[in-house]
Structure formats: structure tokens, C-alpha cells
Design an enzyme around this catalytic site. Structure first.
Site, PDB file in Angstrom:
ATOM      1  CD  GLU A 150      -3.004  -1.080   2.243  1.00 55.26           C
ATOM      2  OE1 GLU A 150      -2.905  -0.216   3.112  1.00 55.26           O
ATOM      3  OE2 GLU A 150      -3.950  -1.881   2.182  1.00 55.26           O
ATOM      4  CD  GLU A 159      -4.004  -5.810   3.464  1.00 52.85           C
ATOM      5  OE1 GLU A 159      -4.734  -4.931   3.958  1.00 52.85           O
ATOM      6  OE2 GLU A 159      -2.768  -5.792   3.545  1.00 52.85           O
TER       7      GLU A 159
HETATM    8  C1  FCB Z   1      -4.751  -2.088   5.302  1.00 53.28           C
HETATM    9  C2  FCB Z   1      -3.410  -2.514   5.855  1.00 53.28           C
HETATM   10  C3  FCB Z   1      -3.489  -3.527   6.975  1.00 53.28           C
HETATM   11  C4  FCB Z   1      -4.644  -3.253   7.879  1.00 53.28           C
HETATM   12  C5  FCB Z   1      -5.905  -3.113   7.080  1.00 53.28           C
HETATM   13  C6  FCB Z   1      -7.144  -2.912   7.914  1.00 53.28           C
HETATM   14  O1  FCB Z   1      -4.673  -0.801   4.798  1.00 53.28           O
HETATM   15  O2  FCB Z   1      -2.609  -3.051   4.843  1.00 53.28           O
HETATM   16  O3  FCB Z   1      -2.256  -3.526   7.638  1.00 53.28           O
HETATM   17  O4  FCB Z   1      -4.382  -2.133   8.639  1.00 53.28           O
HETATM   18  O5  FCB Z   1      -5.787  -2.016   6.220  1.00 53.28           O
END
Ligand code: FCB
Length: 452
Positions: free
Chosen positions: A174, A359
Site C-alpha cells: 500500500e 486484502e
Molecule cells: C490495510 C493494511 C493492513 C490493515 C488493514 C485494515 O490498509 O494493509 O495492515 O491495517 O488495512
């Protein structure tokens, strides 16, 4: 007792053959940074500064995964998952960020990766999930162009040791969070709110990505990707000002990073604001930043509603509340946004690159019956299936997260795990979502006809 009767409406067989299901975590959020000779990171010092994190909580102990990893990997395997996405802590393997490695740290990841393989789990590694060694923060961290070289050296060290057993690797988790959230909004370490710092970090984080890809190609490694987060930017109302605000937000959040990595160009509307603050000669780095990749990772959680804020200097944006139900983070639940980005990335890459949801998940404080999590994952996996039906080359989906963990500035309050963690005793208890997943992941028995 968890209500284990609630289930998902999908099964593994509803996805293409070979589709990867996994769970994701990150080092600082679960390991326990105080163990095993790790150096201090900027998250330790950020959290030790009053007002930065809830109750000044940090990741010094976290879930004590450093000692409990075998049982944690058993939970991934027993859920029936195929892969485990984890990160390597730079400060653990190089306590000063450069120079002498910490043998204990490298040995830890060596055992962890072997532990995944022993359980039949494909290791998906991220080399930077935010814990910059404090010694490098002293030198300016992501503001200093040299960070790309330091990161390349760290990448070489780690991948020379682990690369032969890693299934897929992404350099940076990210980049928007590394750069904008941490240097412009100040919500994450190092907590800066400065446009010049932000512009430099926006570029250097991608330069570091490019250098790491170059190093790994040099080592003969494949299956290299980029993991970016995407937020679905919607105008708060029908005015032209709000349309423009949403477009600019999309530029800063989404188009900047895909532009650099996939198109070797930053978006013009964002350069209008950041251009004067960019490091000299940034244009010469774009070829290195935009090297060929083998897959694209998308982290997706929510949408945002944007309006103009004429009182404020560039980018002059204001967020407005939206109508959809929200999670414990206050984030709207908006699976349409996932479909939007999957389709958009497919179009941007002409369908030639596999896309992976690296994610997706939600914070929900509900105890073990965990209905909200099941509903959220179901809805987003529905969007994933629709994308596949529409021809998106979606190859996998990782749930954030395996365990309740250290949610950065929000401390231990926000529970993203499939598995509940009692932060007094560190006991793990699978939630109903974990049980439901295990049932959905069961493989259909091979029929006699297929076997022939
Ligand atoms: C993302 C991150 C992870 C966690 C989630 C909720 O942005 O990669 O570490 O904080 O959000």
C-alpha cells in the site's frame, strides 16, 4: 460457543480451478517487535509519542506470533486455505536498516516459510509493511532518495535467503499509506503533515518498489507483483465541484500508483499540486518504476464521498458521510467498489496480468458468532465472482486478517480477525467466520468418472 451453523453461500467449487484462497497478516501487527533482536522502528517511536495511537498502544508484544507461529499457521491450514500472505520486518532482519543483519531474525523467517510449506501453504511475501527501521527514519526515511538503495540492499539480503521457497512477492504494501497517509495526513508513522515530504515519499516509495523488483529479477526470481490499496471515490452530491473533488481524490489515492507502476506516468491533475515539491529528476526514474510485473494485488475495503473544500489549499477536499452501513472503522460497506476496481485494472492492463485481491475484510467487535464478517466477506466474494464472470483474470483472494491484531493508530480495539485473540491471555479462538470458511473451502470429492 460460536454459532457454527451460519455459513457462506458460496463454495470453493464456485471459483475457477486453481483459484487461490488465503489469509493475510503483517509483521508489526502480530509478531511482537520486542523479541528476537529486532531494532526499533518508526512505529515504536510514533506510538511512544502522546496522542498518536489509541492508549499509546504499540506492537511490541502484539499477538506474540514470534513464539506462537506454529499454532497460527495450523489455523490457516485448518481453515482449508491455500496460501498465507505475511510480511518481513526490515527492522527485525536489519536492526539498523543497513549493515549487519540479525541472524536470529533471518532464521525466524526461514522457519516460518518452511512452516508454511510443511503445511501445504503457498508463501506470499511482502517486503515492507510499514515498520521502517528508526535509524533510517533518522536519515529522513521515505523523504530521502537513498531509501530506494537501502531497500534494494535489504531486499537482496532477504530474498537471497528465502527467495527459493517464496511463491509470490510484492515489495511494498500500500504505497498510498506509506506516502500520503503518513506524510501528508500524518495518521501513520512518521506522522508528518507536509506537502514536500509527501511528494517525495509518493515518488521514493515507487522508486524503492522498482529497485526491489530489479534486484529480485537479478536473483532470477519470478512471480513478482505490486500490492496497492484502492478506495472508490464518489462525489458527495451532483455538483461539478464534488465531481471534480472525487476525481482528484481518485488521482491521489488510486491513479498515482497504478500510473507509475503500470503506465510509467503520474496523473497530470495530481502533478498540478505535487509537481513543485517533487525531487529533481523524478522523470528519469519512471522506467525503473514501471518495470514488468507478473501480477497486481488490490487491497480493497471501502468507498469515500468527496466534496470540495474551497477554504483549504490544494487538494481542497472534504469527506462527507455516505448512506451505506458502516463497519467498526466507520468505513461504508461497498462491494460495488471492488467490482469497479477489478474491472478497471483489467481494462488498464488489457487483461494480460493476473489480479489478486490481496486484502479485504472488516473490523467488527461482535463476539464469536461474527455474522457481520460473514456477510461482508460473502458480499465481496460475490463481487469477485461477478468480476470473474465478466472476464477479469482474478486469480486469488486473501482475507484481512487471520487474527485480531494491532490495527496501527487504532491499537487493539478494531478486530479484523477470522480468529479472536484475547489480548490478556493471547489465547486464540476461531470465530464463526473461520468455521464457515472451513466448510466453504472443503474440496468436492472427486467422482469416479473424473478420477478415470
Ligand atoms: C490495510 C493494511 C493492513 C490493515 C488493514 C485494515 O490498509 O494493509 O495492515 O491495517 O488495512
Amino acid at each position: 460457543m460460536p454459532d457454527t451453523t451460519t455459513g457462506f453461500g458460496f463454495r470453493r467449487a464456485d471459483f475457477p480451478q486453481g483459484f487461490t484462497f488465503g489469509a493475510a497478516t503483517s509483521a508489526y501487527q502480530i509478531e511482537g517487535a520486542r523479541f528476537g533482536g529486532a531494532g526499533p522502528s518508526h512505529w515504536d517511536t510514533f506510538a511512544a509519542t502522546p496522542g498518536n495511537t489509541v492508549r499509546a498502544e504499540d506492537g511490541r508484544l502484539a499477538c506474540d506470533h514470534y513464539h506462537r507461529w506454529p499454532a497460527d499457521l495450523d489455523l490457516v491450514r485448518d481453515a482449508g486455505l491455500d496460501a498465507y500472505r505475511f510480511s518481513i520486518s526490515w527492522a527485525r532482519v536489519m536492526p539498523e536498516g543497513r549493515g549487519t543483519p540479525n541472524a536470529e531474525g533471518l532464521d525466524f523467517y526461514d522457519r516460518l516459510v518452511d512452516g508454511m510449506l510443511a503445511r501445504g501453504l503457498a508463501p506470499w511475501a511482502t517486503l515492507y509493511h510499514w515498520e521502517l527501521p528508526a535509524a533510517l527514519a533518522d536519515l529522513g526515511g521515505w523523504r530521502n532518495r537513498d531509501v530506494a538503495g537501502w531497500f534494494a540492499d535489504y531486499t537482496a539480503l532477504v530474498m537471497a535467503r528465502l527467495g527459493d521457497r517464496i511463491h509470490a512477492t510484492a515489495p511494498v504494501n500500500e504505497p498510498w499509506c506509506v506516502a500520503w497517509l503518513s506524510h501528508f495526513l500524518g495518521h501513520h508513522a512518521p506522522g508528518l503533515r507536509d506537502i514536500r515530504a509527501a511528494a517525495r515519499a509518493m515518488h521514493h516509495v515507487l522508486l524503492a518498489h522498482g529497485r526491489a523488483i530489479e534486484v529480485m529479477r537479478g536473483l532470477g526470481l519470478g512471480n513478482l507483483g505490486a500490492v496497492m490499496n484502492f478506495e472508490y471515490a464518489l462525489p458527495a452530491d451532483e455538483s461539478a465541484e464534488s465531481e471534480h473533488a472525487a476525481r482528484l481524490y481518485d488521482g491521489i489515492y488510486n491513479r498515482w500508483f497504478v500510473g507509475g507502476v503500470l503506465e510509467r506516468a503520474y496523473p497530470e491533475d495530481v502533478l498540478e499540486g505535487l509537481g513543485p515539491h517533487m525531487p529533481d529528476g523524478w522523470q528519469d526514474d519512471m522506467a525503473l518504476i514501471g518495470q514488468d510485473l507478473d501480477w497486481i494485488g488490490i487491497n480493497y475495503y471501502t468507498c469515500k464521498r468527496l466534496a470540495a473544500n474551497p477554504e483549504s489549499p490544494w487538494p481542497g477536499l472534504r469527506e462527507a458521510p455516505g448512506p451505506l452501513p458502516t463497519t467498526d472503522m466507520g468505513w461504508e460497506i461497498c462491494p460495488d467498489g471492488l467490482l469497479h476496481f477489478l474491472t478497471r485494472l483489467k481494462d488498464l492492463t488489457s487483461g494480460r496480468l493476473p489480479i489478486v485481491v490481496t486484502e479485504n475484510g472488516l473490523a467488527a467487535a461482535t463476539p464469536l458468532e461474527d455474522r457481520e464478517r460473514i456477510a461482508y466477506l460473502e458480499a465481496h466474494l460475490g463481487a469477485a465472482r461477478q468480476a470473474i464472470a465478466e472476464g477479469v483474470p482474478l486469480a486469488g483472494y486473501f482475507i484481512w486478517s487471520l487474527l485480531d491484531n494491532y490495527e496501527w493508530a487504532f491499537g487493539y480495539e478494531k478486530r479484523f480477525g477470522l480468529v479472536h485473540v484475547d489480548f490478556e491471555t493471547l489465547e486464540r479462538t476461531p470465530k464463526a467466520s473461520w468455521h464457515a470458511l472451513r466448510r466453504a473451502m472443503e474440496r468436492e470429492p472427486v467422482t469416479a468418472q473424473e478420477a478415470r
